[in-house]
Every structure is written in structure tokens, then in C-alpha cells.
Design an enzyme around this catalytic site. Structure first.
Site, short mmCIF file in Angstrom:
data_model
loop_
_atom_site.label_atom_id
_atom_site.label_comp_id
_atom_site.label_asym_id
_atom_site.label_seq_id
_atom_site.Cartn_x
_atom_site.Cartn_y
_atom_site.Cartn_z
CG ASP A 127 -0.33 -0.20 2.37
OD1 ASP A 127 0.89 -0.32 2.70
OD2 ASP A 127 -0.97 -0.14 3.75
CG ASP A 153 5.34 -1.74 13.51
OD1 ASP A 153 5.16 -2.56 14.27
OD2 ASP A 153 4.55 -0.79 12.90
#
Length: 403
Positions: free
Chosen positions: A160, A237
């Protein structure tokens, strides 16, 4: 002038402002003669793999790959990795990848290492964040385990994200710096405070204590010596942002983003921070922008310059005082005290008052370096920072006599 600018960049910035250009689009000045034989940007080749991590959002994937194939260096290796947790839209995803590889063959010829793989070992256990962590680990292992062992670094891109025209030139600039500098952990193409109106200098690259993600490069050294053996079960992350993983190392990031997050509510995070993401300014300038002297990013020199810039900035007590300053004040220091969400003088409240992200992870504000968050507000460069004495305590050991 804004911080950390040499005379050349100051002249270029003044010209851009005079011409009304705040996008960073400009002609390239002639390099000094003594720099003619010292290129600062590496042409990415087969020692770098671009990994596109995808699942089933094939329409977003198409836009991402189209932006990549327009500008990717012909020598770059490419790996598209689809999560195998579902067969939904698998044909559509494969079709988009095949089309992208065909476009690369049309543009570059029949050579090149371009592969499509499926993470077929994916399991249904855990949340989407667990599945993402397993897929990322698979993709990174696959990219680094080339048969000839010549891959030195990997760029991770998600389905994306679209890339800027000079996305690969940016990573070509940071690649040799990452390779050589043990104080750096990774480099990203993203700035969390990169919204329109808060950025100006397309050539500016900064250090950060906060891992930005969203289009990032990691070296084989960091992957094999640390991350591969300790990769987390979920939330990879946020895991990278923890002190135990960072080990006091930093990340490189641009002032103006080289990736743009496409609008979607179908990903694992369900459009988190959508308002900030939708206002990000993607750099759309020419691909020959000057990223400056790599030496300026070396730790001692970078910290010395930050110290000098903070000392030279005009200090104000509150965010409300910024806009009351005379127009000729171009660099401003707004102090905050701690990161307590409930204090009016702490980072979250002051960040909200200044219109930037107030989020803190593992004790580090987004984009911060040594606690300092910097951004543009009109024609002023703002430092939102702890007290100067606290910042200087954390800087690399430098003296007032210079470096």
C-alpha cells in the site's frame, strides 16, 4: 537560516523561497571541482533487493508496482512476497506482479533477478500482527539467502505504498552510509511529520531515534548479527523501536517523504493515523536532487551542528508564542518537559498545539533525535525539544572547540 545548512544550501533555499517554490523542485547546481570524482550516491544494483510484501489488496499493489517500475534501476534485484495465509485474490496478486516484472523486462531487457514467492508456511494462529511478523521474517530471510551471497542490503516496501521518482536515488545515497556506520540501524523513506506545510527541503536527510518504517533499508550485517535470531512473534515495528533492539543506534530519514501511504481501511492497522497519512507530501521533484555531503551525517559532526543550531535558535516559552515572533525570526526553540500525557508542558500537549504527531513509542516521540523534533511552520524552522542542558548531555562527546 534553518539549521545544518552549508552556504550552498542556504543560497539554494533563499532562491527557492524568492521564487515561491516550497516543494524542493529546482535545478541542480554545479558540483565543486574537488567533489567531481567523489560521487555521494550509489547506483543500486544486484547487491540490493527490493522486497514488496503483499497479501490480497491487488489494486493497491498495482499502484505500488507501477510507481516502482517507472524508476527502479535495471540492476536492482526484486522479490515480491505474497502471504500464503489465504488463497483469496491470489491470481489477481500474481497477475499484478507478472505485469510489473514484464514492464521491467521491457524497459531493461531480459536480464535481472526478479522473483515471486509465497509464504506457504503461514499459519492461522494469532492476530494479523502475528501473521505480518511471520511474513516479514520469511521475506527478509528469502531476500538475504541468495545462492551467491552477494546481497548486502534489502529495501522493504509494503503493497500500500507508492514511491517518489527519486526513491531509489535516495536509498542509493544512504546505502554506503549504512554500510559503513555502526551507529546506524536502518534507513527509512518516511517522515511521520512530513505533512504539507511542515516540510520544505527535499535534499535534507536526518538522524532519528524513532524507527519510521514505511519503506526502509536494512543491511545484511544488522539482519544476520541481530534481527534474524531475535525477530518477534508480533508487532515487529514497535519491537524495532525498543531500546533492547536499537542499542543506541539511529535511523536515517528524509525531511520530505519518498513514500506515500495509499488510503485504505483494509490493512492490519485499519487506517490508523489516517488524517496525518492523507496529508503527507510525497516528493515529486526531479531525480537529481542534492542530498548534501554524507560527512554531515557522521555522528560527531551531526551532533555538533545540532548543538550549535539549538543554541542559536530563539527560545519561546509556549507554542502560542511562536506566531507572535517578528517575521525575521526563522529558527525557534519550543521547550517541553517530559512525555507525560497529562502535563500541559510535556511533549504530547505541545505537539498537539503545534499540529504535529503527539505519539510516543518506547519513550521516544515520533521523528525525535535526542528528544528533539524538528519541522517547518510557515517560514520558520521549529525545534520542539527538552531543555538544552538535557539535550547536550545526550549528544555525542563533543567540545565547544569544534570537532
Amino acid at each position: 537560516p534553518p539549521p545544518s545548512e552549508g552556504p550552498l544550501r542556504r543560497r539554494r533555499r533563499r532562491r527557492d523561497v524568492q521564487e515561491g517554490d516550497v516543494t524542493g523542485r529546482r535545478e541542480v547546481p554545479r558540483a565543486p571541482d574537488d567533489a567531481a570524482d567523489e560521487p555521494t550516491t550509489k547506483e543500486l544494483d544486484g547487491t540490493t533487493v527490493l522486497v514488496v510484501v503483499c497479501f490480497e489488496r491487488f489494486e493497491l499493489l498495482r499502484r505500488s508496482l507501477e510507481s516502482v517500475t517507472r524508476v527502479a534501476p535495471c540492476g536492482l534485484r526484486m522479490l515480491a512476497s505474497r502471504d500464503g495465509g489465504s488463497t483469496r485474490f491470489q491470481k489477481e496478486v500474481k497477475r499484478e506482479v507478472d505485469a510489473a516484472f514484464e514492464e521491467m523486462r521491457r524497459r531493461c531487457g531480459s536480464g535481472g533477478d526478479r522473483r515471486f514467492v509465497v509464504h506457504s508456511a503461514q499459519t492461522p494462529e494469532g492476530s494479523g500482527y502475528h501473521k505480518l511478523a511471520r511474513h516479514f521474517a520469511f521475506a527478509l530471510r528469502t531476500a538475504f539467502s541468495s545462492s551467491d551471497q552477494t546481497v548486502e542490503r534489502v529495501i522493504i516496501l509494503e503493497e500500500d505504498l507508492v514511491v517518489a521518482p527519486d526513491f531509489f536515488r535516495y536509498f542509493g545515497f544512504v546505502a554506503p552510509i549504512l554500510d559503513a556506520d555502526d551507529t546506524l540501524m536502518a534507513a527509512s523513506a518516511w517522515n511521520d511529520n512530513g505533512q504539507r506545510g511542515k516540510v520544505r527541503d527535499s535534499g535534507r536527510v536526518l538522524r532519528s531515534d524513532f524507527f519510521p518504517g514505511l519503506g526502509w533499508m536494512v543491511t545484511r550485517r544488522v539482519w544476520e548479527n541481530q534481527l534474524e535470531a531475535t525477530w518477534p512473534a508480533a508487532y515487529w515495528d514497535d519491537w524495532l523501536r525498543e531500546p533492547e533492539q536499537r542499542k543506541s543506534r539511529h535511523f536515517l530519514r528524509p525531511e520530505i517523504c519518498r513514500t506515500f501511504h495509499l488510503s485504505s481501511n483494509s490493512g492490519t492497522s485499519r487506517g490508523q493515523y489516517g488524517d496525518f497519512l492523507s496529508k503527507i507530501q510525497l516528493h515529486d521533484g526531479i531525480a537529481e536532487d542534492d542530498f548534501g555531503d554524507p560527512q554531515d551525517l557522521h555522528l560527531a559532526k551531526y551532533d555538533a551542528r545540532l548543538r550549535d543550531d539549538l543554541r542559536a535558535a530563539v527560545k519561546v516559552r509556549t507554542p502560542a508564542d511562536v506566531d507572535a515572533l517578528p517575521e525575521d525570526v526563522t529558527t525557534v526553540y519550543v521547550e517541553y518537559l517530559g512525555i507525560d500525557e497529562h502535563r500541559r508542558d510535556a511533549f504530547p500537549a505541545r505537539a498537539r498545539a503545534l499540529g504535529i504527531m503527539d505519539n510516543v513509542k518506547a519513550g521516544v516521540p515520533r521523528t525525535a533525535y535526542r528528544g528533539v523534533v524538528s519541522f517547518w511552520r510557515g517560514n520558520r524552522y521549529i525545534y520542539l525539544a527538552p531543555p538544552l542542558a538535557d539535550v547536550e548531555m545526550n549528544l555525542f562527546h563533543i567540545s565547544d572547540e569544534g570537532t
